[in-house]
Design an enzyme around this catalytic site. Structure first.
Site, PDB file in Angstrom:
ATOM      1  N   ARG A 120       0.815  -1.248   0.000  1.00 39.18           N
ATOM      2  CA  ARG A 120       0.000   0.000   0.000  1.00 39.18           C
ATOM      3  C   ARG A 120       0.836   1.279   0.000  1.00 39.18           C
ATOM      4  NH1 ARG A 120      -3.184  -2.940   3.850  1.00 39.18           N
ATOM      5  NH2 ARG A 120      -4.776  -4.073   2.695  1.00 39.18           N
ATOM      6  N   LYS A 142       3.784  11.291 -11.187  1.00 37.59           N
ATOM      7  CA  LYS A 142       2.941  10.465 -12.055  1.00 37.59           C
ATOM      8  C   LYS A 142       3.658   9.146 -12.277  1.00 37.59           C
ATOM      9  CE  LYS A 142       0.137  13.503 -14.915  1.00 37.59           C
ATOM     10  NZ  LYS A 142      -0.130  13.970 -16.293  1.00 37.59           N
ATOM     11  N   GLU A 184      10.351  17.484 -24.876  1.00 41.44           N
ATOM     12  CA  GLU A 184       9.637  17.916 -23.660  1.00 41.44           C
ATOM     13  C   GLU A 184      10.108  19.316 -23.234  1.00 41.44           C
ATOM     14  OE1 GLU A 184       7.078  16.319 -22.580  1.00 41.44           O
ATOM     15  OE2 GLU A 184       7.381  14.154 -22.474  1.00 41.44           O
ATOM     16  N   LYS A 226       8.231  22.836 -13.659  1.00 44.61           N
ATOM     17  CA  LYS A 226       7.388  21.691 -13.288  1.00 44.61           C
ATOM     18  C   LYS A 226       7.021  21.765 -11.807  1.00 44.61           C
ATOM     19  CE  LYS A 226       6.071  17.117 -14.156  1.00 44.61           C
ATOM     20  NZ  LYS A 226       6.268  15.903 -14.894  1.00 44.61           N
ATOM     21  N   GLU A 236      -3.622  17.110 -11.461  1.00 45.15           N
ATOM     22  CA  GLU A 236      -4.204  17.417 -12.773  1.00 45.15           C
ATOM     23  C   GLU A 236      -5.724  17.498 -12.705  1.00 45.15           C
ATOM     24  OE1 GLU A 236      -2.120  15.461 -16.069  1.00 45.15           O
ATOM     25  OE2 GLU A 236      -4.011  15.508 -17.174  1.00 45.15           O
ATOM     26  N   ARG A 242      -1.770  21.620 -14.617  1.00 49.60           N
ATOM     27  CA  ARG A 242      -0.979  20.440 -14.971  1.00 49.60           C
ATOM     28  C   ARG A 242      -1.434  19.843 -16.301  1.00 49.60           C
ATOM     29  NH1 ARG A 242       1.699  15.829 -11.049  1.00 49.60           N
ATOM     30  NH2 ARG A 242       2.919  14.914 -12.731  1.00 49.60           N
ATOM     31  N   HIS A 249       0.628  15.434 -26.290  1.00 50.41           N
ATOM     32  CA  HIS A 249       0.620  14.063 -25.770  1.00 50.41           C
ATOM     33  C   HIS A 249      -0.598  13.250 -26.208  1.00 50.41           C
ATOM     34  CE1 HIS A 249       3.988  15.468 -23.482  1.00 50.41           C
ATOM     35  NE2 HIS A 249       4.124  14.337 -22.825  1.00 50.41           N
ATOM     36  N   HIS A 253       0.556   9.953 -27.660  1.00 53.63           N
ATOM     37  CA  HIS A 253       0.249   8.640 -27.076  1.00 53.63           C
ATOM     38  C   HIS A 253      -0.440   7.741 -28.111  1.00 53.63           C
ATOM     39  CE1 HIS A 253       0.396  10.119 -22.604  1.00 53.63           C
ATOM     40  NE2 HIS A 253       1.587   9.938 -23.127  1.00 53.63           N
ATOM     41  N   HIS A 266       9.105   8.269 -26.999  1.00 57.14           N
ATOM     42  CA  HIS A 266       8.076   9.149 -26.435  1.00 57.14           C
ATOM     43  C   HIS A 266       8.236  10.591 -26.940  1.00 57.14           C
ATOM     44  CE1 HIS A 266       5.134  10.655 -23.602  1.00 57.14           C
ATOM     45  NE2 HIS A 266       6.026  11.512 -23.122  1.00 57.14           N
TER      46      HIS A 266
HETATM   47  P1  NAD Z   1      13.627   5.221 -21.468  1.00 56.86           P
HETATM   48  O1  NAD Z   1      13.439   5.135 -20.027  1.00 56.86           O
HETATM   49  O2  NAD Z   1      13.165   4.089 -22.314  1.00 56.86           O
HETATM   50  O3  NAD Z   1      15.173   5.487 -21.763  1.00 56.86           O
HETATM   51  C1  NAD Z   1      15.568   5.646 -23.095  1.00 56.86           C
HETATM   52  C2  NAD Z   1      16.730   4.712 -23.473  1.00 56.86           C
HETATM   53  O4  NAD Z   1      17.954   5.239 -22.977  1.00 56.86           O
HETATM   54  C3  NAD Z   1      16.624   3.314 -22.915  1.00 56.86           C
HETATM   55  O5  NAD Z   1      17.123   2.397 -23.865  1.00 56.86           O
HETATM   56  C4  NAD Z   1      17.535   3.352 -21.699  1.00 56.86           C
HETATM   57  O6  NAD Z   1      18.063   2.098 -21.337  1.00 56.86           O
HETATM   58  C5  NAD Z   1      18.628   4.261 -22.196  1.00 56.86           C
HETATM   59  N1  NAD Z   1      19.340   4.998 -21.167  1.00 56.86           N
HETATM   60  C6  NAD Z   1      18.811   5.630 -20.110  1.00 56.86           C
HETATM   61  N2  NAD Z   1      19.746   6.343 -19.489  1.00 56.86           N
HETATM   62  C7  NAD Z   1      20.902   6.128 -20.145  1.00 56.86           C
HETATM   63  C8  NAD Z   1      22.215   6.605 -19.975  1.00 56.86           C
HETATM   64  N3  NAD Z   1      22.516   7.491 -19.026  1.00 56.86           N
HETATM   65  N4  NAD Z   1      23.168   6.172 -20.817  1.00 56.86           N
HETATM   66  C9  NAD Z   1      22.864   5.305 -21.826  1.00 56.86           C
HETATM   67  N5  NAD Z   1      21.620   4.852 -22.053  1.00 56.86           N
HETATM   68  C10 NAD Z   1      20.657   5.262 -21.211  1.00 56.86           C
HETATM   69  O7  NAD Z   1      12.934   6.531 -22.086  1.00 56.86           O
HETATM   70  P2  NAD Z   1      12.713   8.012 -21.530  1.00 56.86           P
HETATM   71  O8  NAD Z   1      12.661   8.862 -22.717  1.00 56.86           O
HETATM   72  O9  NAD Z   1      13.631   8.349 -20.434  1.00 56.86           O
HETATM   73  O10 NAD Z   1      11.261   7.939 -20.878  1.00 56.86           O
HETATM   74  C11 NAD Z   1      10.111   7.715 -21.643  1.00 56.86           C
HETATM   75  C12 NAD Z   1       9.014   7.270 -20.695  1.00 56.86           C
HETATM   76  O11 NAD Z   1       8.755   8.290 -19.747  1.00 56.86           O
HETATM   77  C13 NAD Z   1       7.699   6.991 -21.396  1.00 56.86           C
HETATM   78  O12 NAD Z   1       7.177   5.779 -20.925  1.00 56.86           O
HETATM   79  C14 NAD Z   1       6.829   8.144 -20.972  1.00 56.86           C
HETATM   80  O13 NAD Z   1       5.473   7.797 -20.940  1.00 56.86           O
HETATM   81  C15 NAD Z   1       7.366   8.459 -19.608  1.00 56.86           C
HETATM   82  N6  NAD Z   1       7.100   9.834 -19.135  1.00 56.86           N
HETATM   83  C16 NAD Z   1       6.607   9.983 -17.883  1.00 56.86           C
HETATM   84  C17 NAD Z   1       6.367  11.242 -17.392  1.00 56.86           C
HETATM   85  C18 NAD Z   1       5.850  11.415 -15.991  1.00 56.86           C
HETATM   86  O14 NAD Z   1       5.512  12.538 -15.618  1.00 56.86           O
HETATM   87  N7  NAD Z   1       5.791  10.382 -15.193  1.00 56.86           N
HETATM   88  C19 NAD Z   1       6.648  12.365 -18.179  1.00 56.86           C
HETATM   89  C20 NAD Z   1       7.176  12.166 -19.450  1.00 56.86           C
HETATM   90  C21 NAD Z   1       7.407  10.885 -19.924  1.00 56.86           C
HETATM   91  N1  GLY Z   2       4.464  14.878 -17.973  1.00 59.32           N
HETATM   92  C1  GLY Z   2       3.183  15.371 -17.635  1.00 59.32           C
HETATM   93  C2  GLY Z   2       2.964  15.542 -16.182  1.00 59.32           C
HETATM   94  O1  GLY Z   2       3.815  15.252 -15.380  1.00 59.32           O
HETATM   95  O2  GLY Z   2       1.903  15.958 -15.804  1.00 59.32           O
END
Ligand code: NAD
Ligand code: GLY
Length: 363
Positions: A120, A142, A184, A226, A236, A242, A249, A253, A266
């Site tokens: 939990r 998130k 972003e 942010k 949100e 937010r 997106h 998405h 992404h």
């Molecule tokens: P990811 O986590 O897949 O990382 C991208 C690639 O880079 C992967 O292959 C990873 O292994 C590699 N990598 C990471 N760090 C590295 C480093 N320092 N050196 C070498 N390789 C490295 O992708 P991302 O772009 O970081 O994240 C995308 C995800 O984030 C999506 O699922 C998206 O929906 C989510 N997201 C979430 C929020 C939120 O607010 N929670 C906001 C934006 C995006």
């Molecule tokens: N990346 C969108 C949010 O955090 O709300």
């Protein structure tokens, strides 16, 4: 090292930004000697950094287990989440454990959701290693996994106890991933900060080259923006600030889901989605031709796409977009730019406008 404080109604937490952060014990805050932790990462990052990080944690007296997951957006899933719970249970982690999410947004979102739901809810620390996660995904609480029918459809709000941004990690990130993060960053400029957008127009090549001062400035500015947004609207709420962070997106998405997770990054999907939102705003008479060209040019200079996949029919977007989390009573709501530095949520965008905006990008 710089520190930004996130101040929310029910919790506060620091974002540390700097280089060589893990040589100091304080960087693992709020972990202290004797605490237990589970570090979650993927195979690519484990090869690069796991030994050093685990040694540091052990040296500081933290009892740390680790779990190495397969790398990729397609593994941000319920199946993998179950593996996380199995690892926590088999190593007898209790409610006093701390999950350390070491990776990009995929590891951050998945580990965060594990932390939100394991027994939990347990504490977690975000250690983002991609530009995208350092400027956006690691801040704000998130957390989610994907479903085959929709991106981020199963998740929770669960704030981290701290976010530790070690800029050095970006040196091993592939150029395509740097560009993905820039999408972003450009998004923040369009929604909230015309000065940041102008700064990006002058600095985009330095960012692509990972020039340290430029990177630090940019990451700090995005985290400040942010932190301000989530302080005003943590969950949100309808009509809240937010929502605006979703610029691009709803289209993006749809692209990620339709193309199969991981095929479009992404940030790439968001970049194409931003251009579609810009054209929808143009169709509604809300955004100037000059600003449209500035957005297009900046995305191109960041090596990002400005149109969707050739193989994805425009009508296929609507199938996915109607499942978007902003939909209320079956009514699509879209974030659209009004001018550089200013965006709004539109509650009534006709399907025709959506289709035309996608087609406009193809011309
Ligand atoms: P990811 O986590 O897949 O990382 C991208 C690639 O880079 C992967 O292959 C990873 O292994 C590699 N990598 C990471 N760090 C590295 C480093 N320092 N050196 C070498 N390789 C490295 O992708 P991302 O772009 O970081 O994240 C995308 C995800 O984030 C999506 O699922 C998206 O929906 C989510 N997201 C979430 C929020 C939120 O607010 N929670 C906001 C934006 C995006
Ligand atoms: N990346 C969108 C949010 O955090 O709300």
């Amino acid at each position: 090292m710089e520190k930004i404080q996130v101040t929310l109604r029910e919790c506060n937490y620091p974002i540390f930004i700097g280089t060589d952060l893990f040589s100091k014990h304080t960087s693992f805050w709020p972990l202290t000697s004797g605490d237990s932790a589970m570090l979650i990462t993927n195979n690519r990052l484990a090869d690069l950094y796991l030994d050093v990080l685990v040694n540091k944690l052990t040296q500081f007296g933290i009892k740390v287990d680790h779990l190495v997951l397969p790398d990729g957006e397609q593994y941000k899933s319920l199946v993998i989440l179950e593996q996380v719970f199995s690892a926590l249970l088999s190593k007898n982690h209790g409610r006093d454990t701390t999950i350390i999410a070491f990776g990009g947004g995929v590891i951050g979102d998945l580990s965060g959701f594990a932390a939100a739901s394991y027994q939990r809810g347990v504490r977690f620390i975000q250690v983002p290693t991609t530009l995208l996660a350092q400027v956006d995904a690691s801040v704000g609480g998130k957390t989610a996994v994907n479903h085959l029918l929709g991106k981020n459809m199963i998740g929770a709000f669960h704030q981290p106890a701290s976010v530790v941004i070690n800029v050095d990690y970006l040196n091993t990130l592939p150029p395509r991933e740097i560009s993905s993060g820039l999408a972003e960053i450009i998004k923040y400029g369009i929604i909230f900060d015309a000065t940041l957008f102008k700064w990006l127009e002058n600095s985009i090549e330095s960012l692509l080259a990972l020039e340290p001062h430029t990177l630090m400035y940019c990451i700090r500015r995005c985290c400040e923006l942010k932190a301000k947004v989530i302080a005003a609207d943590e969950r949100e709420k309808k009509g809240g600030q937010r929502t605006l962070l979703n610029l691009g997106h709803t289209y993006g998405h749809a692209i990620e889901t339709h193309m199969g997770y991981g095929n479009w990054l992404h940030g790439e999907a968001v970049a194409a989605g931003i251009m579609m939102a810009v054209y929808a705003a143009r169709r509604l008479g809300q955004f100037s031709h000059i600003d449209t060209e500035r957005v297009k040019s900046l995305l191109l200079r960041a090596h990002l796409p400005i149109k969707g996949p050739e193989t994805m029919p425009s009508t296929a977007y609507l199938t996915h977009m109607i499942r978007d989390k902003k939909v209320i009573s079956g009514q699509l709501r879209l974030v659209l730019p009004v001018s550089l530095g200013h965006a709004v949520t539109y509650a009534e965008v006709e399907n025709d406008i959506v289709i035309q905006s996608i087609e406009d990008c193809r011309i």
